[in-house]
Write an enzyme that holds these catalytic residues in place. Structure first.
Site, PDB file in Angstrom:
ATOM      1  N   ARG A 115       0.806  -1.227   0.000  1.00  0.00           N
ATOM      2  CA  ARG A 115       0.000   0.000   0.000  1.00  0.00           C
ATOM      3  C   ARG A 115       0.842   1.281   0.000  1.00  0.00           C
ATOM      4  O   ARG A 115       0.437   2.294   0.580  1.00  0.00           O
ATOM      5  CB  ARG A 115      -0.963   0.039   1.178  1.00  0.00           C
ATOM      6  CG  ARG A 115      -2.091  -0.966   1.081  1.00  0.00           C
ATOM      7  CD  ARG A 115      -3.172  -0.478   0.128  1.00  0.00           C
ATOM      8  NE  ARG A 115      -4.206  -1.490  -0.037  1.00  0.00           N
ATOM      9  CZ  ARG A 115      -5.297  -1.552   0.701  1.00  0.00           C
ATOM     10  NH1 ARG A 115      -5.521  -0.661   1.623  1.00  0.00           N
ATOM     11  NH2 ARG A 115      -6.176  -2.485   0.476  1.00  0.00           N
ATOM     12  N   ARG A 144      -3.288   6.532  -0.128  1.00  0.00           N
ATOM     13  CA  ARG A 144      -3.733   7.715   0.614  1.00  0.00           C
ATOM     14  C   ARG A 144      -2.720   8.372   1.523  1.00  0.00           C
ATOM     15  O   ARG A 144      -2.956   9.468   2.006  1.00  0.00           O
ATOM     16  CB  ARG A 144      -4.987   7.383   1.414  1.00  0.00           C
ATOM     17  CG  ARG A 144      -6.182   7.263   0.504  1.00  0.00           C
ATOM     18  CD  ARG A 144      -7.358   6.716   1.232  1.00  0.00           C
ATOM     19  NE  ARG A 144      -7.042   5.394   1.726  1.00  0.00           N
ATOM     20  CZ  ARG A 144      -7.871   4.646   2.440  1.00  0.00           C
ATOM     21  NH1 ARG A 144      -9.038   5.124   2.765  1.00  0.00           N
ATOM     22  NH2 ARG A 144      -7.527   3.444   2.828  1.00  0.00           N
ATOM     23  N   ARG A 182      -6.570  11.709  -7.332  1.00  0.00           N
ATOM     24  CA  ARG A 182      -7.786  10.922  -7.199  1.00  0.00           C
ATOM     25  C   ARG A 182      -9.046  11.756  -6.988  1.00  0.00           C
ATOM     26  O   ARG A 182     -10.156  11.214  -7.032  1.00  0.00           O
ATOM     27  CB  ARG A 182      -7.646   9.961  -6.002  1.00  0.00           C
ATOM     28  CG  ARG A 182      -7.022   8.613  -6.278  1.00  0.00           C
ATOM     29  CD  ARG A 182      -7.953   7.676  -7.023  1.00  0.00           C
ATOM     30  NE  ARG A 182      -9.317   7.701  -6.511  1.00  0.00           N
ATOM     31  CZ  ARG A 182      -9.717   7.117  -5.397  1.00  0.00           C
ATOM     32  NH1 ARG A 182      -8.867   6.415  -4.693  1.00  0.00           N
ATOM     33  NH2 ARG A 182     -10.967   7.204  -4.993  1.00  0.00           N
ATOM     34  N   ASP A 184      -6.582  -3.137  -7.660  1.00  0.00           N
ATOM     35  CA  ASP A 184      -7.214  -3.682  -6.455  1.00  0.00           C
ATOM     36  C   ASP A 184      -7.533  -5.143  -6.715  1.00  0.00           C
ATOM     37  O   ASP A 184      -7.750  -5.549  -7.855  1.00  0.00           O
ATOM     38  CB  ASP A 184      -8.486  -2.916  -6.090  1.00  0.00           C
ATOM     39  CG  ASP A 184      -8.887  -3.233  -4.655  1.00  0.00           C
ATOM     40  OD1 ASP A 184      -8.383  -2.574  -3.735  1.00  0.00           O
ATOM     41  OD2 ASP A 184      -9.681  -4.183  -4.452  1.00  0.00           O
ATOM     42  N   TYR A 211     -15.191 -11.747   0.071  1.00  0.00           N
ATOM     43  CA  TYR A 211     -15.930 -10.532  -0.316  1.00  0.00           C
ATOM     44  C   TYR A 211     -17.205 -10.898  -1.072  1.00  0.00           C
ATOM     45  O   TYR A 211     -18.260 -10.287  -0.878  1.00  0.00           O
ATOM     46  CB  TYR A 211     -15.055  -9.614  -1.174  1.00  0.00           C
ATOM     47  CG  TYR A 211     -14.049  -8.843  -0.351  1.00  0.00           C
ATOM     48  CD1 TYR A 211     -14.469  -7.855   0.531  1.00  0.00           C
ATOM     49  CD2 TYR A 211     -12.691  -9.102  -0.438  1.00  0.00           C
ATOM     50  CE1 TYR A 211     -13.559  -7.154   1.303  1.00  0.00           C
ATOM     51  CE2 TYR A 211     -11.770  -8.406   0.329  1.00  0.00           C
ATOM     52  CZ  TYR A 211     -12.213  -7.429   1.200  1.00  0.00           C
ATOM     53  OH  TYR A 211     -11.317  -6.742   1.969  1.00  0.00           O
TER      54      TYR A 211
HETATM   55  O1  CP3 Z   1       0.437   0.257  -3.076  1.00  0.00           O
HETATM   56  C1  CP3 Z   1      -0.227  -0.762  -3.210  1.00  0.00           C
HETATM   57  O2  CP3 Z   1      -0.182  -1.705  -2.401  1.00  0.00           O
HETATM   58  C2  CP3 Z   1      -0.990  -0.931  -4.517  1.00  0.00           C
HETATM   59  C3  CP3 Z   1      -2.334  -1.001  -4.568  1.00  0.00           C
HETATM   60  C4  CP3 Z   1      -3.294  -1.908  -3.839  1.00  0.00           C
HETATM   61  C5  CP3 Z   1      -4.583  -1.462  -3.491  1.00  0.00           C
HETATM   62  N1  CP3 Z   1      -5.289  -2.519  -3.000  1.00  0.00           N
HETATM   63  C6  CP3 Z   1      -5.080  -0.097  -3.677  1.00  0.00           C
HETATM   64  C7  CP3 Z   1      -6.192   0.372  -2.830  1.00  0.00           C
HETATM   65  C8  CP3 Z   1      -3.213  -3.268  -3.491  1.00  0.00           C
HETATM   66  C9  CP3 Z   1      -2.041  -4.209  -3.607  1.00  0.00           C
HETATM   67  C10 CP3 Z   1      -4.493  -3.623  -2.972  1.00  0.00           C
HETATM   68  C11 CP3 Z   1      -4.832  -4.984  -2.570  1.00  0.00           C
HETATM   69  C12 CP3 Z   1      -6.020  -5.198  -1.752  1.00  0.00           C
HETATM   70  N2  CP3 Z   1      -7.258  -4.645  -1.901  1.00  0.00           N
HETATM   71  C13 CP3 Z   1      -6.090  -6.145  -0.718  1.00  0.00           C
HETATM   72  C14 CP3 Z   1      -4.950  -7.027  -0.302  1.00  0.00           C
HETATM   73  C15 CP3 Z   1      -3.975  -6.311   0.543  1.00  0.00           C
HETATM   74  C16 CP3 Z   1      -4.444  -5.937   1.896  1.00  0.00           C
HETATM   75  O3  CP3 Z   1      -4.483  -4.742   2.167  1.00  0.00           O
HETATM   76  O4  CP3 Z   1      -4.745  -6.849   2.684  1.00  0.00           O
HETATM   77  C17 CP3 Z   1      -7.382  -6.109  -0.181  1.00  0.00           C
HETATM   78  C18 CP3 Z   1      -7.899  -6.931   0.972  1.00  0.00           C
HETATM   79  C19 CP3 Z   1      -8.113  -5.172  -0.956  1.00  0.00           C
HETATM   80  C20 CP3 Z   1      -9.549  -4.812  -0.808  1.00  0.00           C
HETATM   81  C21 CP3 Z   1      -9.629  -3.394  -0.395  1.00  0.00           C
HETATM   82  N3  CP3 Z   1      -9.521  -2.348  -1.286  1.00  0.00           N
HETATM   83  C22 CP3 Z   1      -9.736  -2.854   0.924  1.00  0.00           C
HETATM   84  C23 CP3 Z   1      -9.888  -3.668   2.182  1.00  0.00           C
HETATM   85  C24 CP3 Z   1      -9.695  -1.471   0.802  1.00  0.00           C
HETATM   86  C25 CP3 Z   1      -9.676  -0.460   1.919  1.00  0.00           C
HETATM   87  C26 CP3 Z   1     -10.895   0.352   2.071  1.00  0.00           C
HETATM   88  C27 CP3 Z   1     -10.600   1.718   2.630  1.00  0.00           C
HETATM   89  O5  CP3 Z   1     -11.011   2.690   2.005  1.00  0.00           O
HETATM   90  O6  CP3 Z   1      -9.931   1.803   3.679  1.00  0.00           O
HETATM   91  C28 CP3 Z   1      -9.569  -1.178  -0.575  1.00  0.00           C
HETATM   92  C29 CP3 Z   1      -9.449   0.145  -1.181  1.00  0.00           C
HETATM   93  C30 CP3 Z   1      -8.131   0.504  -1.721  1.00  0.00           C
HETATM   94  N4  CP3 Z   1      -7.322  -0.315  -2.479  1.00  0.00           N
HETATM   95  C31 CP3 Z   1      -7.510   1.760  -1.588  1.00  0.00           C
HETATM   96  C32 CP3 Z   1      -6.300   1.686  -2.293  1.00  0.00           C
HETATM   97  C33 CP3 Z   1      -5.293   2.781  -2.493  1.00  0.00           C
HETATM   98  C34 CP3 Z   1      -8.099   2.931  -0.830  1.00  0.00           C
HETATM   99  C35 CP3 Z   1      -9.163   3.600  -1.625  1.00  0.00           C
HETATM  100  C36 CP3 Z   1      -8.914   5.032  -1.932  1.00  0.00           C
HETATM  101  O7  CP3 Z   1      -7.769   5.491  -2.031  1.00  0.00           O
HETATM  102  O8  CP3 Z   1      -9.925   5.723  -2.123  1.00  0.00           O
END
Ligand code: CP3
Length: 357
Positions: free
Chosen positions: A37, A41, A50, A86, A161
């Site tokens: 991540r 953000r 974004r 994602d 999910y």
């Molecule tokens: O830098 C990185 O790691 C690259 C991008 C990345 C994202 N999601 C971007 C993202 C990666 C590798 C993921 C994988 C992902 N997505 C996982 C596996 C890794 C982990 O964290 O366990 C999971 C479970 C998801 C599903 C998911 N997507 C969740 C639980 C969330 C969080 C919700 C929140 O808003 O807190 C997301 C959203 C997400 N994926 C964001 C990002 C940058 C945040 C959304 C935003 O910026 O508006």
């Protein structure tokens, strides 16, 4: 199958990077470091880009996904980029109704719980992956010798999910389905394994030099359930890239009891969260598996001397493993001060520059 001639691993651009050498089991000095991540953000330039764009739309706009992937590499000088996307993208590309709700995570239009729901799951048309391939190609063209890591969600995490309809703490319905309707379960996991595997393969063929499978919620499983009802499907997901010469990394949260089983699905490297020290993880894996991890993300907001002492300990314990890629135990918290990440990268590089060959 082999990789295309212009692929960065084949042309030699990333083959000798500290990340790829470490993933292949070589101890490097300095150690490579990147953060799960890292794109997202915690960066003001990410939040600016974004503004007004839905999360999944940003993933499917190649120029935007590519720019966001590059931002942390430029800013922190990390040793790898992780593709901005994602784990639910392949579901969306297959036609499943899913959105990411800020602060909550992926939410489905309709949960998938019955035999009929599973039978109605759509096929993923490979042509739908074009925006992913384009974003990866644009990104590796800019990255030079820094490798791009492609990734995908593991079948269990994705299925959770789908079954729950959104994020859940304990995946109760998912684990109930696994035992109540094992055949429906197997069909659901086989479907998720294939869509996520196709997504991962597309990234590798388009230029990613490594492939990481995220099983974020596998920590809710017993070892027996994991081995019998989940691992074969994770193996099936990785089968989609098994013929390609890229290192495969497997990461889970709270999976200290599952480490060997996660390696045994055919991973070259195991990602370890912060709940188990790396020397113990190495012992559980028998001493032959390169490790990635495991700085506690909570300490990113601690005073620097506290964080520094913790990172030194992580590096020392990681020294027991055949190779170590420094990372967090889970993702960067959104409120992290980006300057702390930059300082951490610099610290890892300078403090490990004399410890390898
Ligand atoms: O830098 C990185 O790691 C690259 C991008 C990345 C994202 N999601 C971007 C993202 C990666 C590798 C993921 C994988 C992902 N997505 C996982 C596996 C890794 C982990 O964290 O366990 C999971 C479970 C998801 C599903 C998911 N997507 C969740 C639980 C969330 C969080 C919700 C929140 O808003 O807190 C997301 C959203 C997400 N994926 C964001 C990002 C940058 C945040 C959304 C935003 O910026 O508006």
């Amino acid at each position: 199958m082999t990789l295309p001639e212009q692929h960065p691993l084949v042309s030699g651009r990333t083959a000798d990077s500290s990340l790829i050498r470490s993933y292949r089991g070589e101890r490097t000095a300095p150690l490579p470091v990147w953060f799960m991540r890292q794109a997202g953000r915690s960066l003001p330039e990410y939040r600016a880009l974004r503004e007004g764009v839905a999360m999944l739309d940003s993933c499917l706009t190649p120029a935007m996904a590519s720019e966001i992937t590059l931002q942390p590499v430029r800013r922190h000088r990390v040793d790898a980029a992780i593709f901005f996307s994602d784990i639910v993208i392949p579901l969306k590309l297959a036609g499943i109704g899913v959105e990411i709700v800020a602060g909550r995570g992926p939410v489905m239009d309709a949960p998938v719980r019955t035999a009929a729901d599973v039978a109605a799951l759509p096929e993923l048309d490979p042509a739908a992956l074009a925006p992913i391939e384009e974003a990866v190609a644009m990104t590796v063209a800019e990255l030079g010798e820094t490798p791009l890591i492609g990734f995908a969600g593991a079948p269990f995490t994705l299925a959770s999910y789908l079954v729950e309809g959104g994020p859940s703490r304990e995946q109760l319905r998912t684990r109930a389905l696994m035992h109540s309707e094992p055949e429906v379960w197997d069909r659901l996991l086989a479907w998720t394994a294939d869509v996520t595997g196709v997504f991962l393969r597309a990234q590798v063929l388009a230029g990613a030099s490594a492939a990481q499978l995220f099983d974020s919620w596998a920590g809710s499983l017993s070892l027996t359930d994991y081995r019998e009802r989940v691992a074969p499907h994770s193996e099936r997901a990785l089968d989609h890239v098994r013929d390609l010469p890229v290192p495969r990394v497997h990461f889970g949260v709270g999976t200290g009891e599952l480490l060997a089983a996660m390696r045994d699905v055919g991973a070259d490297v195991v990602g370890v969260d912060h709940r188990i020290p790396l020397d113990e993880a190495n012992r559980r894996l028998g001493g032959g598996t390169p490790l990635q991890g495991n700085i506690d993300p909570a300490l990113l907001s601690a005073p620097w001397p506290v964080l520094e002492a913790h990172v030194r300990d992580v590096i020392t314990r990681g020294g027991e493993a055949p190779a170590h890629v420094v990372n967090l135990g889970h993702g960067v918290p959104p409120e992290t001060d980006p300057d702390v990440l930059t300082r951490l990268v610099d610290f890892v590089h300078t403090s490990t520059s004399g410890t390898g060959e």
